[in-house]
Design a protein around this motif. Structure first.
Motif, PDB file in Angstrom:
ATOM      1  N   GLU A  69     -24.083 -14.848  15.393  1.00 34.78           N
ATOM      2  CA  GLU A  69     -24.526 -13.282  15.356  1.00 34.78           C
ATOM      3  C   GLU A  69     -23.285 -12.333  15.290  1.00 34.78           C
ATOM      4  O   GLU A  69     -23.040 -11.219  14.549  1.00 34.78           O
ATOM      5  CB  GLU A  69     -25.598 -13.066  16.595  1.00 34.78           C
ATOM      6  CG  GLU A  69     -27.011 -13.406  16.356  1.00 34.78           C
ATOM      7  CD  GLU A  69     -26.913 -14.972  16.838  1.00 34.78           C
ATOM      8  OE1 GLU A  69     -25.754 -15.468  17.733  1.00 34.78           O
ATOM      9  OE2 GLU A  69     -27.802 -16.050  16.595  1.00 34.78           O
ATOM     10  N   GLU A  70     -22.480 -12.516  16.107  1.00 28.81           N
ATOM     11  CA  GLU A  70     -21.082 -11.806  16.264  1.00 28.81           C
ATOM     12  C   GLU A  70     -20.524 -11.852  14.921  1.00 28.81           C
ATOM     13  O   GLU A  70     -19.994 -10.914  14.458  1.00 28.81           O
ATOM     14  CB  GLU A  70     -20.365 -12.095  17.345  1.00 28.81           C
ATOM     15  CG  GLU A  70     -20.950 -11.797  18.706  1.00 28.81           C
ATOM     16  CD  GLU A  70     -20.150 -12.320  19.973  1.00 28.81           C
ATOM     17  OE1 GLU A  70     -20.134 -11.819  21.015  1.00 28.81           O
ATOM     18  OE2 GLU A  70     -19.535 -13.561  19.702  1.00 28.81           O
ATOM     19  N   LYS A  71     -20.251 -12.972  14.236  1.00 29.27           N
ATOM     20  CA  LYS A  71     -19.699 -13.194  13.058  1.00 29.27           C
ATOM     21  C   LYS A  71     -20.223 -12.303  12.004  1.00 29.27           C
ATOM     22  O   LYS A  71     -19.533 -11.799  11.164  1.00 29.27           O
ATOM     23  CB  LYS A  71     -19.501 -14.953  12.752  1.00 29.27           C
ATOM     24  CG  LYS A  71     -18.499 -15.559  13.467  1.00 29.27           C
ATOM     25  CD  LYS A  71     -18.233 -17.069  13.086  1.00 29.27           C
ATOM     26  CE  LYS A  71     -17.830 -18.045  13.846  1.00 29.27           C
ATOM     27  NZ  LYS A  71     -18.079 -19.569  13.526  1.00 29.27           N
ATOM     28  N   ILE A  72     -21.497 -12.545  12.018  1.00 31.42           N
ATOM     29  CA  ILE A  72     -22.353 -11.772  10.910  1.00 31.42           C
ATOM     30  C   ILE A  72     -22.007 -10.276  11.087  1.00 31.42           C
ATOM     31  O   ILE A  72     -22.105  -9.633   9.979  1.00 31.42           O
ATOM     32  CB  ILE A  72     -23.896 -12.332  11.037  1.00 31.42           C
ATOM     33  CG1 ILE A  72     -24.118 -13.692  10.544  1.00 31.42           C
ATOM     34  CG2 ILE A  72     -24.590 -11.353  10.077  1.00 31.42           C
ATOM     35  CD1 ILE A  72     -25.229 -14.344  10.557  1.00 31.42           C
ATOM     36  N   GLU A  73     -22.048  -9.950  12.396  1.00 35.82           N
ATOM     37  CA  GLU A  73     -21.842  -8.435  12.515  1.00 35.82           C
ATOM     38  C   GLU A  73     -20.626  -8.151  11.840  1.00 35.82           C
ATOM     39  O   GLU A  73     -20.345  -7.077  11.357  1.00 35.82           O
ATOM     40  CB  GLU A  73     -22.035  -8.206  14.106  1.00 35.82           C
ATOM     41  CG  GLU A  73     -23.295  -7.871  14.367  1.00 35.82           C
ATOM     42  CD  GLU A  73     -24.172  -6.936  13.426  1.00 35.82           C
ATOM     43  OE1 GLU A  73     -23.694  -5.763  13.390  1.00 35.82           O
ATOM     44  OE2 GLU A  73     -25.288  -7.434  13.278  1.00 35.82           O
ATOM     45  N   ASP A  74     -19.541  -8.927  12.394  1.00 36.59           N
ATOM     46  CA  ASP A  74     -18.102  -8.415  12.011  1.00 36.59           C
ATOM     47  C   ASP A  74     -18.205  -8.574  10.447  1.00 36.59           C
ATOM     48  O   ASP A  74     -17.385  -7.489   9.721  1.00 36.59           O
ATOM     49  CB  ASP A  74     -17.334  -9.535  12.476  1.00 36.59           C
ATOM     50  CG  ASP A  74     -16.921  -9.504  13.930  1.00 36.59           C
ATOM     51  OD1 ASP A  74     -17.519  -8.362  14.500  1.00 36.59           O
ATOM     52  OD2 ASP A  74     -16.353 -10.174  14.484  1.00 36.59           O
ATOM     53  N   LYS A  99     -20.564  -7.995   8.103  1.00 35.71           N
ATOM     54  CA  LYS A  99     -21.136  -6.913   7.588  1.00 35.71           C
ATOM     55  C   LYS A  99     -20.137  -5.516   7.724  1.00 35.71           C
ATOM     56  O   LYS A  99     -20.331  -4.746   6.763  1.00 35.71           O
ATOM     57  CB  LYS A  99     -22.630  -6.605   8.581  1.00 35.71           C
ATOM     58  CG  LYS A  99     -23.179  -7.619   8.063  1.00 35.71           C
ATOM     59  CD  LYS A  99     -24.761  -7.427   8.265  1.00 35.71           C
ATOM     60  CE  LYS A  99     -25.947  -8.454   7.778  1.00 35.71           C
ATOM     61  NZ  LYS A  99     -26.983  -8.333   8.480  1.00 35.71           N
ATOM     62  N   ALA A 100     -19.613  -5.296   8.862  1.00 39.06           N
ATOM     63  CA  ALA A 100     -18.687  -4.354   8.696  1.00 39.06           C
ATOM     64  C   ALA A 100     -17.589  -4.096   7.991  1.00 39.06           C
ATOM     65  O   ALA A 100     -17.309  -2.980   7.317  1.00 39.06           O
ATOM     66  CB  ALA A 100     -18.016  -4.275  10.187  1.00 39.06           C
ATOM     67  N   LYS A 108     -16.602 -17.072  18.365  1.00 40.92           N
ATOM     68  CA  LYS A 108     -17.726 -15.892  18.372  1.00 40.92           C
ATOM     69  C   LYS A 108     -19.056 -16.449  17.989  1.00 40.92           C
ATOM     70  O   LYS A 108     -19.035 -17.779  17.299  1.00 40.92           O
ATOM     71  CB  LYS A 108     -17.362 -14.750  17.238  1.00 40.92           C
ATOM     72  CG  LYS A 108     -16.298 -14.246  17.815  1.00 40.92           C
ATOM     73  CD  LYS A 108     -16.037 -12.741  16.962  1.00 40.92           C
ATOM     74  CE  LYS A 108     -14.927 -11.997  17.346  1.00 40.92           C
ATOM     75  NZ  LYS A 108     -14.578 -10.827  16.509  1.00 40.92           N
ATOM     76  N   SER A 133     -18.207  -1.788   4.499  1.00 37.45           N
ATOM     77  CA  SER A 133     -18.527  -0.758   5.110  1.00 37.45           C
ATOM     78  C   SER A 133     -18.274   0.192   3.713  1.00 37.45           C
ATOM     79  O   SER A 133     -18.747   1.481   3.695  1.00 37.45           O
ATOM     80  CB  SER A 133     -17.744  -0.065   6.098  1.00 37.45           C
ATOM     81  OG  SER A 133     -16.515  -0.143   6.071  1.00 37.45           O
ATOM     82  N   ALA A 147     -24.224 -14.089   5.033  1.00 37.68           N
ATOM     83  CA  ALA A 147     -24.765 -14.135   6.403  1.00 37.68           C
ATOM     84  C   ALA A 147     -25.573 -15.380   6.745  1.00 37.68           C
ATOM     85  O   ALA A 147     -25.525 -16.050   7.424  1.00 37.68           O
ATOM     86  CB  ALA A 147     -25.799 -12.842   6.551  1.00 37.68           C
ATOM     87  N   LYS A 176     -23.545 -10.065   0.684  1.00 31.50           N
ATOM     88  CA  LYS A 176     -23.533 -10.076   2.048  1.00 31.50           C
ATOM     89  C   LYS A 176     -24.662 -10.796   2.693  1.00 31.50           C
ATOM     90  O   LYS A 176     -24.414 -11.531   3.738  1.00 31.50           O
ATOM     91  CB  LYS A 176     -23.735  -8.465   2.419  1.00 31.50           C
ATOM     92  CG  LYS A 176     -23.507  -8.248   3.918  1.00 31.50           C
ATOM     93  CD  LYS A 176     -23.321  -6.673   4.095  1.00 31.50           C
ATOM     94  CE  LYS A 176     -24.462  -6.013   3.794  1.00 31.50           C
ATOM     95  NZ  LYS A 176     -24.412  -4.416   3.784  1.00 31.50           N
TER      96      LYS A 176
END
Lengths: 276, 114
Positions: free
Chosen positions: B67-72, B74-75, B64, B78, B94, B90
Motif C-alpha cells: 500500500e505504501e509503495k502504491i501511494e509513493d 501515485k505521488a 514498505k 502528480s 498499482a 498508474k
C-alpha cells in the motif's frame, strides 16, 4: 538566439569531454571498416581487462535476454552485433562517471534499458538489444551537464528544488537547451550510429524524430515507466507525460498493461543486482 | 521473497531463487537451507546478495508495504493529472505492486517455519 546557436555556445564552454579509454576510440574506427571481424574487435577489447570484464557483466545482465550465458567477448559480439557492443562499451566506460556524477542516474539508465527491452520483445519490435542500448545511453547528456557544466548543474538543481519542476524544464531555463540536445551533440562527437543517437536526441519529443520512431517511442515510454516504479533518479521525482502518438505507434494501447507491468516489475528486481 | 546482502544472511535462511556465479553457472538450488559453511563459501565466490524465502530481515525503509509503495508511486504522477494514458499506466503499475504482495503471502505459507 536560436536553439542551434545556444547549443553551440554551450558546447563551446565544454572544455573537456569526458575522456574515453583509447580502446573506445579505436573501436569507433574499427566498426566502421567493412573488413573488421568479431575476432579483431574481441582482441581489442580483451586488451583492456577492466573494460572487458565490465562489458561481459553488462551483456550478461537481464536486459539483453541472455542472462549469465555469455562467457567471452567475441561470443557477445556475435550475439549482439557491433552497434550494441559499441553502446555497451561506451556505457561501461561512462559507468564510473555516471555513478559518481549523479546519484541514481545509473539505476535510472539501467532500469530504462531493462524496460525498453521488455517492451520491445513483448511488442515484437526489431532489434530489442539496440533499443535497450539506446535507453542505457538516453540521459548521457545529463552526465555532461554534471561534469562539464557543474556551476550550471548546481543552478539547475536549485531550480528543481525551488520550483518543483522537472530537471529538463530547469535545464531549459538555465541553459536554454536540454540534456537531449547536449546528448545528441555528444553522440556525434563520439561517433555513435544514428540508431543509438536518435533515441538520445528525441526521447522527450518522440513525435519529431526523423526516423527510428519505434525505437524512440520505446525509450521515451521506458523513461516514464522507470520513473513511475521509482527506480533510480533522473534528477527529479516526477513521471513525465507519455506522448499518445508514441504510445499508439508501437501498440502499447493494445497490450494487457497490467500483465506487462507485472513482467517489468519482476525484471526490475534484477537491476539492483547489476553494479559494474 | 526478499533480497538480502550476503553479509546479513544467517544460517537457517532458505533460498527463494537459485544462486549463480557471474557466468551464470548455478552454485546453489532454490529451496536450499543455508548453513554458516555455505554462506562463507558463497562469499568467497563473490556472491553479493541472495534472494530468500519469506521476509527474514527488517531492512528499514526498503521494506514498505504494498500500500505504501502504491501511494509513493501515485505521488510521482502528480505532474500528469487526468491524462488517460498515464492514469491507465498508474492503475496497471498499482496492480503489479499489489499482486506481488499477494504472491509473497502465498510463498510464505509454503515456507516451513521453525
Amino acid at each position: 538566439m536560436s536553439k542551434a546557436q545556444q547549443l553551440k555556445a554551450i558546447t563551446k564552454r565544454i572544455q573537456s569531454l569526458p575522456t574515453l579509454p583509447q580502446v573506445v576510440q579505436k573501436l569507433t574506427t574499427m566498426v566502421e571498416s567493412p573488413d573488421v571481424t568479431a575476432k579483431d574487435i574481441g582482441k581489442l577489447l580483451n586488451s583492456d581487462q577492466v573494460l572487458s570484464a565490465k562489458v561481459l557483466k553488462l551483456v550478461n545482465s537481464p536486459f539483453y535476454g541472455f542472462p549469465g550465458r555469455i562467457s567471452s567477448i567475441s561470443h557477445s559480439i556475435i550475439l549482439l552485433g557491433f552497434n550494441v557492443i559499441k553502446g555497451v562499451v561506451l556505457s561501461a566506460s561512462v559507468f564510473d562517471l555516471m555513478e559518481q556524477s549523479m546519484v541514481g542516474l545509473w539505476e535510472h539508465s539501467l532500469g530504462s534499458a531493462v524496460i525498453s527491452g521488455t517492451i520491445s520483445r513483448h511488442l515484437g519490435l526489431p532489434e530489442p538489444e539496440e533499443i535497450s542500448t539506446g535507453a542505457l545511453l538516453h540521459d548521457i547528456g545529463k552526465v555532461l551537464v554534471r561534469v562539464s557544466l557543474s556551476d550550471d548543474y548546481d543552478k539547475i538543481k536549485a531550480v528543481v528544488q525551488n520550483k518543483g519542476c522537472s530537471f529538463r524544464e530547469a535545464e531549459i531555463e538555465i541553459l536554454g537547451v536540454d540534456h537531449a540536445e547536449i546528448g545528441s551533440w555528444l553522440a556525434e562527437e563520439w561517433g555513435l550510429p544514428e540508431r543509438l543517437a536518435i533515441p538520445i536526441t528525441f526521447h522527450h519529443e518522440p513525435e519529431t524524430a526523423p526516423k527510428f520512431k519505434d525505437r524512440v517511442a520505446a525509450v521515451h515510454i521506458a523513461d516514464s515507466i522507470v520513473r513511475a516504479f521509482g527506480v533510480g533518479s533522473g534528477g527529479d521525482p516526477f513521471v513525465g507525460a507519455i506522448s499518445p502518438s508514441a504510445w499508439e505507434l508501437i501498440g502499447m494501447d493494445r497490450v494487457d498493461l497490467p500483465l506487462l507491468m507485472k513482467k517489468i516489475y519482476s525484471d526490475l528486481e534484477e537491476v539492483d543486482n547489476c553494479q559494474l | 521473497m526478499q533480497k538480502v546482502p550476503i553479509d546479513l544472511v544467517e544460517p537457517g535462511m532458505i533460498l527463494a531463487k537459485p544462486v549463480t556465479n557471474d557466468k551464470g553457472m548455478p552454485l546453489c538450488a532454490e529451496g536450499t537451507e543455508l548453513s554458516a559453511n555455505l554462506i562463507e563459501r558463497l562469499k568467497r565466490m563473490n556472491v553479493t546478495a541472495l534472494t530468500l524465502k519469506g521476509h527474514p530481515l527488517d531492512m528499514g525503509t526498503k521494506d514498505k508495504t504494498s500500500e505504501e509503495k502504491i501511494e509513493d508511486m501515485k505521488a510521482r504522477f502528480s505532474k500528469v493529472p487526468g491524462d488517460p494514458i498515464m492514469d491507465n499506466l498508474k492503475d496497471a503499475i498499482a496492480s503489479a505492486i499489489a499482486s506481488e504482495g499477494c504472491e509473497e503471502e502465498a510463498n510464505e505459507e509454503e515456507t516451513p517455519h521453525e
